[in-house]
Design an enzyme around this catalytic site. Structure first.
Site, short mmCIF file in Angstrom:
data_model
loop_
_atom_site.label_atom_id
_atom_site.label_comp_id
_atom_site.label_asym_id
_atom_site.label_seq_id
_atom_site.Cartn_x
_atom_site.Cartn_y
_atom_site.Cartn_z
N SER A 65 -28.92 -22.93 13.58
CA SER A 65 -28.14 -24.16 13.54
C SER A 65 -28.47 -24.96 12.30
CB SER A 65 -28.50 -24.99 14.79
OG SER A 65 -28.01 -26.30 14.67
N TYR A 85 -35.21 -28.89 20.31
CA TYR A 85 -34.17 -27.86 20.22
C TYR A 85 -34.17 -27.24 18.82
CZ TYR A 85 -29.57 -25.96 19.19
OH TYR A 85 -28.55 -25.16 18.74
N LYS A 118 -35.18 -23.28 17.12
CA LYS A 118 -34.38 -22.48 16.17
C LYS A 118 -35.23 -22.11 14.95
CE LYS A 118 -30.58 -22.36 18.47
NZ LYS A 118 -30.14 -21.11 19.07
P1 NAD Z 1 -23.27 -22.19 25.38
O1 NAD Z 1 -24.24 -22.95 26.23
O2 NAD Z 1 -21.83 -22.32 25.66
O3 NAD Z 1 -23.65 -20.63 25.41
C1 NAD Z 1 -24.97 -20.18 25.59
C2 NAD Z 1 -24.94 -19.09 26.64
O4 NAD Z 1 -26.28 -18.60 26.82
C3 NAD Z 1 -24.48 -19.60 28.02
O5 NAD Z 1 -23.47 -18.75 28.51
C4 NAD Z 1 -25.72 -19.56 28.88
O6 NAD Z 1 -25.43 -19.27 30.22
C5 NAD Z 1 -26.53 -18.46 28.21
N1 NAD Z 1 -27.98 -18.56 28.37
C6 NAD Z 1 -28.78 -19.65 28.16
N2 NAD Z 1 -30.05 -19.34 28.43
C7 NAD Z 1 -30.07 -18.04 28.80
C8 NAD Z 1 -31.10 -17.14 29.20
N3 NAD Z 1 -32.37 -17.54 29.31
N4 NAD Z 1 -30.77 -15.87 29.50
C9 NAD Z 1 -29.47 -15.45 29.44
N5 NAD Z 1 -28.47 -16.25 29.08
C10 NAD Z 1 -28.76 -17.54 28.77
O7 NAD Z 1 -23.61 -22.57 23.85
P2 NAD Z 1 -22.79 -22.24 22.53
O8 NAD Z 1 -22.25 -23.51 22.02
O9 NAD Z 1 -21.91 -21.09 22.74
O10 NAD Z 1 -24.00 -21.84 21.57
C11 NAD Z 1 -24.37 -20.49 21.37
C12 NAD Z 1 -25.58 -20.46 20.47
O11 NAD Z 1 -25.27 -21.10 19.24
C13 NAD Z 1 -26.80 -21.18 21.03
O12 NAD Z 1 -27.96 -20.46 20.70
C14 NAD Z 1 -26.77 -22.51 20.31
O13 NAD Z 1 -28.06 -23.07 20.19
C15 NAD Z 1 -26.22 -22.11 18.96
N6 NAD Z 1 -25.54 -23.21 18.26
C16 NAD Z 1 -24.57 -23.92 18.90
C17 NAD Z 1 -23.95 -24.99 18.25
C18 NAD Z 1 -22.92 -25.83 18.92
O14 NAD Z 1 -22.71 -26.97 18.51
N7 NAD Z 1 -22.23 -25.34 19.95
C19 NAD Z 1 -24.34 -25.31 16.93
C20 NAD Z 1 -25.31 -24.55 16.32
C21 NAD Z 1 -25.92 -23.50 16.99
C1 WQD Z 2 -20.71 -35.80 15.37
C2 WQD Z 2 -20.41 -37.21 14.87
C3 WQD Z 2 -21.77 -38.90 15.91
C4 WQD Z 2 -20.12 -38.41 19.94
C5 WQD Z 2 -25.04 -31.99 17.32
C6 WQD Z 2 -26.43 -31.45 17.40
C7 WQD Z 2 -26.60 -30.26 16.53
C8 WQD Z 2 -25.51 -29.20 16.74
C9 WQD Z 2 -24.14 -29.78 16.90
C10 WQD Z 2 -26.39 -27.28 17.92
C11 WQD Z 2 -21.67 -38.05 14.64
C12 WQD Z 2 -20.31 -39.10 16.28
C13 WQD Z 2 -20.38 -38.27 18.59
C14 WQD Z 2 -19.52 -39.61 20.42
C15 WQD Z 2 -19.47 -40.44 18.15
N1 WQD Z 2 -25.71 -28.36 17.86
N2 WQD Z 2 -20.06 -39.27 17.71
N3 WQD Z 2 -19.22 -40.58 19.50
O1 WQD Z 2 -24.70 -34.88 15.96
O2 WQD Z 2 -23.63 -33.50 14.13
O3 WQD Z 2 -24.75 -32.37 15.99
O4 WQD Z 2 -24.15 -30.94 17.73
O5 WQD Z 2 -27.11 -26.74 17.16
O6 WQD Z 2 -27.86 -29.73 16.78
O7 WQD Z 2 -27.33 -32.46 17.01
O8 WQD Z 2 -22.59 -33.54 16.41
O9 WQD Z 2 -20.58 -33.89 17.78
O10 WQD Z 2 -22.75 -34.98 18.50
O11 WQD Z 2 -21.58 -35.85 16.50
O12 WQD Z 2 -19.20 -41.36 17.39
O13 WQD Z 2 -19.31 -39.79 21.62
O14 WQD Z 2 -19.66 -37.91 15.89
O15 WQD Z 2 -22.41 -40.13 15.74
O16 WQD Z 2 -21.41 -38.88 13.55
P1 WQD Z 2 -23.97 -33.68 15.56
P2 WQD Z 2 -21.86 -34.54 17.40
#
Ligand code: NAD
Ligand code: WQD
Length: 342
Positions: A128, A152, A156
């Site tokens: 991430s 979190y 990563k």
């Molecule tokens: P999500 O929660 O929708 O998907 C994660 C999946 O992993 C879920 O289906 C959950 O049931 C499964 N899971 C969690 N723990 C588990 C375990 N111990 N064993 C087996 N399955 C397990 O999340 P997502 O948004 O699809 O994110 C996928 C990956 O990408 C994650 O690693 C997340 O940290 C990373 N990521 C997400 C974002 C985002 O904003 N969505 C941003 C950057 C990185």
């Molecule tokens: C985006 C913008 C908020 C909600 C987070 C995690 C990051 C990553 C993605 C996994 C910001 C504003 C938000 C609301 C708002 N996940 N906002 N009102 O903060 O960039 O990242 O999600 O790895 O780890 O920290 O994303 O969507 O929360 O916010 O004004 O109700 O929207 O302040 O400027 P962010 P976000």
């Protein structure tokens, strides 16, 4: 792709995982989803099959259970792993850090052991942009200092470090670490999308729930940032573009051993008000909102330098903010309660 390879997709029932499974099946890979459904629904599996018209294998299991993983890999031999499984709620990780270290870090260790013992050495890992922490400069490139500001993000970073050490110790591994920026949107069919449990923390799912009438008002956290309109700027990326990045990563890894770290973003920042405006155009109505104080821990701006993904993975995000909002809204409208039929 010429030969049909089988991919283990941990967390494949989740938001990004499900879209990636669709992309994998569509280009001819076979897919084994391994997911404990802690943040997803089995219905997703049916939806993936419906979209693609293809079959896949689903194994319900936890990545912390090495024996179950090895049994899965013995029953369904895989050529590579795409590792999405993990918990991702930043606020919860601050309150319950051990839960995150156990699930994400211990889970990844058990997975890597199971892979090694099953002689699988190709992995694409979901990292991430959160590993960068506060920007020292922008856009974030992959050399930017790494300083996550919450547990979190720490999980990563540790997993990235473990992967780098594995590669140093045994360079026959093929490892791609993908740092996602802000994934949004949904498959254009409206059959799969993001289904947050409880109150969404992230911007677009929150806007979508206000638009569909599940919540009253969007709170905009801060209007006094040094940005185009005073609201926070982020690099939103369509989840299907992101999914395509994983296909490119597998293709990049297939010929020889290597380790690559790549940002996946559009390279373009959008403010909260720009996102709100684009979403209002998709919904064709105004969305109630109110300006509030800044959210603690937020930065003014974050967006990616995508040179590595563009040049080495031959990947570029194609979809703009309007498509992201249109597809996110389509999914929300068709599934006002997500995968939960009630
Ligand atoms: P999500 O929660 O929708 O998907 C994660 C999946 O992993 C879920 O289906 C959950 O049931 C499964 N899971 C969690 N723990 C588990 C375990 N111990 N064993 C087996 N399955 C397990 O999340 P997502 O948004 O699809 O994110 C996928 C990956 O990408 C994650 O690693 C997340 O940290 C990373 N990521 C997400 C974002 C985002 O904003 N969505 C941003 C950057 C990185
Ligand atoms: C985006 C913008 C908020 C909600 C987070 C995690 C990051 C990553 C993605 C996994 C910001 C504003 C938000 C609301 C708002 N996940 N906002 N009102 O903060 O960039 O990242 O999600 O790895 O780890 O920290 O994303 O969507 O929360 O916010 O004004 O109700 O929207 O302040 O400027 P962010 P976000």
């Amino acid at each position: 792709m010429t030969d049909s390879k089988q991919i283990l997709v941990t967390g494949g029932a989740g938001y990004i995982g499900s879209h990636t499974c669709v992309a994998l099946l569509e280009v001819g890979y076979q897919v084994v989803i391994y997911d404990n459904l802690s943040n997803s629904h089995e219905e997703v599996i049916h939806r993936i099959k419906k979209i693609t018209g293809k079959n896949l294998t689903f194994v319900k299991g936890d990545i912390r259970d090495k024996d179950a993983l090895k049994e899965c890999l013995a029953n369904y031999p895989c050529d590579a792993v795409i590792h999405f499984a993990g918990l991702k709620a930043v606020g919860e990780s601050v309150e319950q850090p051990l839960k995150y270290f156990d699930n994400n870090l211990v889970g990844s260790l058990r997975l890597l052991e199971a892979m090694q013992e099953s002689n699988i050495k190709t992995i694409v890992f979901s990292s991430s942009a959160t590993v960068y922490g506060n920007p020292v400069y922008l856009p974030f490139d992959e050399k930017h200092p790494l300083a996550p500001t919450n547990p979190y993000g720490q999980t990563k970073l540790y997993i990235e470090e473990i992967l780098k050490d594995i590669f140093k110790s045994a360079s026959d591994w093929q490892i791609c670490i993908l740092r996602y920026f802000n994934p949004v949107g949904a498959h254009e069919s409206g059959l799969i999308g993001e289904d947050p449990q409880g109150v969404p923390n992230n911007l677009m799912p929150f806007i979508a729930q206000v638009a569909v009438g599940k919540r009253d008002t969007l709170n905009i956290w801060g209007r006094d940032y040094d940005t185009i309109d005073g609201t926070g700027v982020r690099d939103y990326i369509h989840v299907t573009d992101l999914a395509e990045g994983h296909i490119r990563a597998l293709e990049y890894l297939k010929d020889s051993s290597k380790l690559l770290v790549a940002n996946l973003g559009t390279g373009k920042g959008s403010s909260v008000l720009q996102v709100l405006n684009a979403f209002e155009q998709a919904v064709k109505t105004t969305i109630p909102h109110a300006f509030k104080n800044r959210r603690p821990g937020d930065v003014a701006e974050a967006y990616a330098n995508t040179f590595i993904a563009n040049s080495l993975l031959k990947w570029k995000a194609k979809k703009d903010l309007n498509s992201m909002c249109r597809d996110h809204w389509h999914w929300q409208q068709k599934n006002p309660n997500g995968y939960n039929p009630k």
